[in-house]
Design an enzyme around this catalytic site. Structure first.
Site, mmCIF file in Angstrom:
data_model
loop_
_atom_site.group_PDB
_atom_site.id
_atom_site.type_symbol
_atom_site.label_atom_id
_atom_site.label_comp_id
_atom_site.label_asym_id
_atom_site.label_seq_id
_atom_site.Cartn_x
_atom_site.Cartn_y
_atom_site.Cartn_z
ATOM 1 N N LEU A 268 0.816 -1.224 0.000
ATOM 2 C CA LEU A 268 0.000 0.000 0.000
ATOM 3 C C LEU A 268 0.848 1.272 0.000
ATOM 4 C CD1 LEU A 268 -2.983 0.936 0.172
ATOM 5 C CD2 LEU A 268 -2.656 1.119 2.626
ATOM 6 N N ASP A 269 0.521 2.195 -0.902
ATOM 7 C CA ASP A 269 1.195 3.495 -0.989
ATOM 8 C C ASP A 269 2.686 3.376 -1.285
ATOM 9 O OD1 ASP A 269 -1.248 4.648 -0.419
ATOM 10 O OD2 ASP A 269 -0.845 4.875 1.707
#
Lengths: 293, 293, 293, 293
Positions: free
Chosen positions: B235-236
């Site tokens: 994520l990210d």
């Protein structure tokens, strides 16, 4: 110099422009390949308005005088087939640059600092000023010769001859007007065509001429800027290389604009000089092609 | 379609990456030349850390199926010699794009407007939301099918299968998460690798995770930003395509940051999508090569 | 409306300008204090060139008609002592705004979106266009009346009368020319003085007049911009409210500049309108004071 | 010093912070008015989260020791009524600043240049380096004493005592870490609280700690930045004063980022120092209020 197949290696920059037609990239790439060159960076631009094609190639190859001569001959042949203007520079050879300054020395100080720490790959050949050496007492000019050429209405032609002679004697390939506030004559501008960069302290075409920060203050603009351009006989109309701006407000006095402007001028001029030294700028009539880094 | 030697003409974009070695540009340029292609724009990048070479070429050529097939075969041969990954797109064929959105619709509205006026060369295949159609009452979606796929902890796997099926049925080549606030599962992220762009409302790697504007406010930063990146299981942490920032001050509340952030998110996402559609983005491990325009 | 000492509370914005002399801030602050006002934000500017003092104060106070009347009377007394121009607005009352547009609707669409999500505290009273409603088929105008006022050389005076009548009938306090491409007459400009904002698609004072992006392309600038200003009889010379720029390159065609320009125009116009609605802009002769947020 | 009613005049900056409640501005403005002060610039900020009110006022008044003493007594009375922290500085008195540097001297050179031409209203009291004087051979330090304080694991506590003693002996009011690469101990950080500005070469909170440009390169960000902040015991977590960024691309090596970063660091640090010297920065817990110019 890195290794290149057991040989001493060099890195070159080739730039060219010519009428566009199929086969240019193939001809160049094949020529470089046959010369054992390895392309590490290349950019092209096709100006569809004028039909002119521009190209910049960085490649590594053997640092061997004979091989280089052979490559130049081959490039000459390709160039004549496509009617190209072209330049080829060994990236290890620093360009010779003459610097000019008037009273405000922030751009000069900035260029010298960037040169000293190795950021600008140039060899300063001379510093020419229309103010005496003591005006710049705090600047360490190292071994760079300083020339005081004060300009009056009467001696302008004479001093320009002296300047031109200095450019030639020092084999300077570039003249940088680092806030040099005398307008060059048409004839000197013509002689230095494409080899002389000026920083104008406004976002051209706004606020041409004198005291641009005062003009900007009077107009109440919300951004001010600076413009680096090649010098031409047409004042403040030369081909633009680089521009930048900064935000200002109603509370900024003309003096504040001058202060903020110094920062913009420094970075715009140093970027333009860096692009020129790195063969990223190619003249395109009254405009420039600037291949980004 | 412009004229090309008396024939119908097409414009193509070729992208490739491969281990760097001499002769790549020559091989490609020669191949295009032999196919009567005329290079109008080209960029190269040599990643000296990994030894991988990247190239993007735009060229015009005859819009002739037989000729195109012949060119593809020739490029295949070159590609296998240099171990290239490559893509070739007819620039007249718009890419099929599936758009996803949650409650905040500013990015969706912006992408649709840019599509409608012809700024983004895409073909929206579907709009998928985890809120019902009435949430977007004021948006004219034209003929684009709208799909309401609400996600709960329980139905997430199921809804992701439905989404994946939709991507396949619509032949979507790109999925854009236009402030879609559900985290995709690892497996769906893997399936969409390099084909799914997300906009994160912070200047990554700062302020990952939830409520980044509130994090930014708490830290007292003087600039906030947004980041468009390809979605990965991490994520990210996906490869960044584009970022931008804007100045904020002590007087900005979290709500002010959200408001200023909308403008940044819109332009960052639309630029990233535009670059992707224009074949300017090539994956380079956990990073991207983005050839500027 | 938050609580204010057990009473219904309101938030007000006071702006004023007057010849500078000691005691202005003390007089205003004391007056507000006596009216139980609590200053939550204030900015001052002393124009030392003209000797004019500018001030903007945001304060909370009781939302009580009698109290407000009393405050107005007191402010009147202070104003007459210091020869002030002043305005006082209840921040909960949205300003009435008439929007005008021609063929290019990106600014209109942007303003309407920002209005719809509550970002711009205005009340659109009418949309006036010199193209028919179907030109804007995809725009949801909600309940805002649309008026088609095509302008020719012959009917211009007549249509301007119609427009002026509309401004009056709708009690519009602000007219926004959202890429409205007809030049207003001197007399209408004078009537709308300080109440009409235009977006010009260049970084003024560069590239006044028609086709600024084509002018910019011809000059070869490296940044393009947009300017929001109050309309005056002197075309493109009105007091500037906001400007911004974006980087362009040699490879940008005039069409690319138009595309990049749309983004600049949108954000410059919306910021200017927002500042105006928030009473941040005060006229200062041919310039503006814009109190930042 | 301009004339002020036939008397010698001075310009002062007053800053204050206190719990917000009605009457603060009125009390201050009235006090200044009674002291014959004329407000020429003022800014307020009400932090609604913490209920703290911040104010900065620039005013002119008589340069008369007795009158100043009287004003200070009056301000003391107001301050104790509102529980204010406050400072009052005569703007003609330059602040005493100690500069620290390690190997990279671009920030030091920049600060000294800005000081020399009168852009930064400070009085450098000493230059402290952990490298010997010859490292900075090309820098004209004028009359500023240079102190070589090399730091090893063993002598760190001792050298910090020496530094602290130097700060006290020179009456330095501000310490600037101009790319000084040694981490200050917790105790020294605490002693210098709010009086020591550092420049970190990343856009915090991204890339804390060592070699941030290499971290940025590895992550593939599209913008790099720098952050000026007050030093606290918590490394890279101090209250941020100023930040800025610049665009980078896939083709930038870590060395290119270092080069581009130098420009960002210079302008961010010099702006932060300038804001501090101009009393524009007020601490607000772990954040800052920075009143813009």
């Amino acid at each position: 110099m890195t290794d290149h197949g057991g040989q001493e290696a060099a890195t070159w920059t080739l730039t060219l422009s010519c009428p566009n037609r199929p086969g240019i990239v193939a001809a160049i790439a094949t020529t470089l390949y046959e010369a054992d060159g390895n392309i590490i960076e290349a950019q092209q631009f096709d100006d569809t308005e004028t039909g002119v094609f521009f190209m910049r190639v960085v490649f590594t190859g053997r640092a061997d005088a004979e091989r280089t001569e052979w490559l130049r001959a081959r490039l000459d042949a390709v160039a004549s087939r496509f009617r190209m203007n072209w330049t080829l520079h060994d990236r290890a050879v620093r360009r010779r640059v003459l610097l000019m300054v008037s009273k405000f020395d922030h751009c000069l100080v900035d260029l010298l600092y960037r040169w000293r720490i190795g950021e600008l790959p140039m060899l300063p050949t001379a510093i020419v000023a229309n103010h005496p050496r003591e005006t710049y007492a705090h600047i360490d000019m190292g071994d760079i010769p300083f020339h005081y050429l004060p300009v009056t209405r009467d001696n302008k032609a004479e001093q320009e001859e002296e300047l031109w002679s200095l450019v030639q004697r020092t084999n300077s390939e570039l003249v940088v007007l680092a806030r040099y506030m005398q307008v060059l004559s048409d004839s000197l501008s013509a002689r230095l065509s494409g080899q002389c960069i000026n920083i104008h302290h406004s976002f051209l075409p706004g606020f041409k001429g004198a005291r641009p920060y005062h003009q900007a203050h009077a107009r109440g603009v919300k951004l001010i800027g600076a413009t680096a351009h090649y010098v031409t006989a047409d004042l403040d109309e030369g081909p633009i290389i680089e521009q930048d701006v900064e935000r200002v407000s109603h509370s900024d006095t003309p003096d504040d604009l001058v202060r903020k402007g110094r920062d913009i001028e420094r970075r715009v001029l140093s970027r333009a000089v860096r692009c020129h030294l790195d063969d990223r700028v190619i003249l395109n009539g009254t405009k420039t092609v600037v291949f980004g880094d």
